[in-house]
Design an enzyme around this catalytic site. Sequence first.
Site, PDB file in Angstrom:
ATOM      1  N   CYS A  18      11.153   0.054   3.507  1.00 16.61           N
ATOM      2  CA  CYS A  18      10.262   0.190   2.194  1.00 16.61           C
ATOM      3  C   CYS A  18      10.199   1.602   1.759  1.00 16.61           C
ATOM      4  CB  CYS A  18       9.028  -0.658   2.262  1.00 16.61           C
ATOM      5  SG  CYS A  18       7.801   0.370   3.163  1.00 16.61           S
ATOM      6  N   CYS A  92      13.179  -2.231  -2.739  1.00 17.05           N
ATOM      7  CA  CYS A  92      12.985  -0.557  -2.717  1.00 17.05           C
ATOM      8  C   CYS A  92      13.828  -0.347  -4.206  1.00 17.05           C
ATOM      9  CB  CYS A  92      13.418   0.043  -1.739  1.00 17.05           C
ATOM     10  SG  CYS A  92      15.079  -0.701  -1.236  1.00 17.05           S
ATOM     11  N   CYS A  96      17.852   1.589  -1.846  1.00 18.21           N
ATOM     12  CA  CYS A  96      18.262   0.526  -0.815  1.00 18.21           C
ATOM     13  C   CYS A  96      19.392   1.172   0.268  1.00 18.21           C
ATOM     14  CB  CYS A  96      18.766  -0.634  -1.086  1.00 18.21           C
ATOM     15  SG  CYS A  96      17.610  -2.023  -1.746  1.00 18.21           S
TER      16      CYS A  96
END
Lengths: 395, 413
Positions: A18, A92, A96
């Site tokens: 994350c 995210c 990513c």
Amino acid sequence: MAGSACGRSGIRCVLFVCIENSCRSQMAEALARMIGGDRIEAFSAGSRPSGRVNPRAIEVMAEAGCDLSAHRSKSLAGIPPRRYDAVISMGCGDACPAVPARIREDWDIPDPATTDIGEVRAVRDLLRAKVESLLARLLDGQEAGGGETSTAWPPMMHGRMVRSGDAGREKMRTILDLFGQSPFRALQRHMDTVLEPVDQVRPFFEAFLAGDAEKARTIRKRILKLEHEADLVKNEIRDHLPKSYFLPVDRRDLLALLHQQDRLADLCEDIVIVATLKADLTLPRDLHPAILEEVDLSLEACVLAREVIERLDELLETSFGGEEAARVIELIDRVSAKEHEVDKHAYTTARQLFVREQELGAVDLGLWQKLLQLVGRLANAAESIGDHVRLMLSR
Amino acid sequence: MPPLFFVAIGLVFGLYLAMNIGANDVANAMGTSVGSRALTMRQAILAAAVFEFLGAVLVGGSVTKTVKKGVIDVETLSDPTMFMIVMCAALLAAALWLQLATWRGWPVSTTHAIIGALAGGGVAASGLAGVSWGKLAQIGTSWVLSPLIGAAIGFTMFRILSSRIINARYPRVMARRATPFLVALVVFVLVLSMLYKGLKNLHLDFSLIRALELAALGAAVGGLLAAFLVWRRPLGRVRLNDRFGYVENQFGWLQVMTACYVAFAHGSNDVANAIGPLSGVLSAWRSGAVRGEVEVQEWVLAIGGAGIVIGLMLWGYRVMETIGRRLTELTPSRGFSAEFAAATTVLVCSKMGLPISTTHTLVGSVIGVGLARGIAALDMRVVRDIFAAWVVTLPVAFLLSAVLTRVMLLFFL
């Protein structure tokens, strides 16, 4: 791949990502460890790590019986470079990670950055459900709950879905009993398993040719152990492929494919055994590159064959036809071409060896010829694997 | 014995059967959607409740009529009390057998139990002439045909989807393009079945032409809505190792629709198993004759629908929960094909007044998709078990109901 437990039979590697690696991915990692036990290696990281774990996350995970207080928020750059089975991001956006993995998913879970503990709890429960489902998928539908662990291929639960509660009603047979365990995923796992001893062949020859008997013996031992593991996986697949299964491919093709995959591991075993039969078997230094080249070419064929097997997922999705089938056929052609290359190289290498007959001695020459043959057979087995997949496609 | 006594028995066991149908069959109707993760368990329960009820009330009439008066020869069995006894005995026999089967985990069909029980009761009450064998033969044929038809539609549907979308050069583009049309197709069939010869109870009986028009309108609206939702979003870049994720996601949405479609079809066909005999008892009681009113009243259907919903809320939840933990190899594209095939077959049979087994049809449809090389592994042992249960249910329900009828005649007549 070396040095990690990932890919070894039964153990799966999962990475959760994350933004801050302080709450969501931390909880997911901990949950995966709790639920997956020793069948799962879980990691987590953030694209912009905050450096500390969210205290609310520590609190709600403590409620679930898990201690996060020793965890640190880590950056993506700091994760161990491995072949992950799954990389999960939490929504995210453009950050990513570009980590290679078999399964890549974005769960799009909201960041509970607020201090409301109820919200964090809700996220924990959501994550638990999703992690459970992910692990079940990774471990081939193996029941993900509880601490009981086994690396065995999951036994089918025909009509016996008994859990706690009123067992009578849950014993109900439903339409889902109709769906059997996918043999294709099991085949992929078997292929991963047999590639492990194959990966050890090159280090073995390096050590052996360099005269490092100690190291060669260690690798030999490892290969024999890995071959045994592959056998176990193979037997599990055979035991769990009942005749009553209706498959999209011919059952005999499937079993023949499994046999060819298993031959890879068997050949590795044969190679290390033949190489260590005669205690003082050596080779003049100038011949080393030819042997290692032969090993490398054969390994390339094996890796290509593994790629073919990895495509079984896509082939199943496209019901073994269409564009995907054409692409896999191309790949299979490449395996065949590689095998041809291996044969040619084996021929020249064999001739080189015969030229040095006097120097080598008849017994050593015979053994090296045999080894050369065995290494070449790895490529033959790889080609057979491709051919069996080709048969499945032509039905 | 006062006729009200039979009404009470009919009501109790009719409701019991309806609840059982809700508890057990809903898992089969919605299980594939939950198994392929197109729906969460909660969503599946909610959708099932709404669409089962709608199907029962809107289209359940024809099949209920068959179960009520088609199997028993009402010419021979014209004494209202005797008729009521046969109906009650059939309900009781079916309920008992179903309870045993549920306890033992046998995959039996409510439809087979109730039809077998009705035939048994008819024979026990007035000999071989008490049953209309012609209709029974027709029903028996539909039991053999419905899985075959389901398989044929499932096979064809999946072949079309895989050749046109999944195996196309650009599967994601094709999936995106096709989704609104598939939505329109499902809406069309659903609306048509609701309107054409349906809704009689609501005095909205449309002619075929009118129903077709309205169905086309509904399909257009549904399709446009889907087009707006799907085409508004950009396709995005293709992800490595996940070239079919988008395609299957599209089918996930479609599968939500077919899951509702299956629930609707299931409600329309299976409500009759419970409510047909009850409706027979009620009409015999109210009119004092076996051949009174022809139509099935909507409030009786509503009772059946409510029974199904109560059953699935009370126990269906737990069955579904178990299913939610099971993971299948069934992806949404396969689930869509199988569910569409099964629901269409069941709905057509409902329209024809044929009581068939939803589960058998769905199993047939899934095998159809499997024949098109769509499913990793199907365990044919389950098919064998289902077939065995089918063969056993008929004589058992027949005998049980015959005995119960004799006993009740002895006591109550």
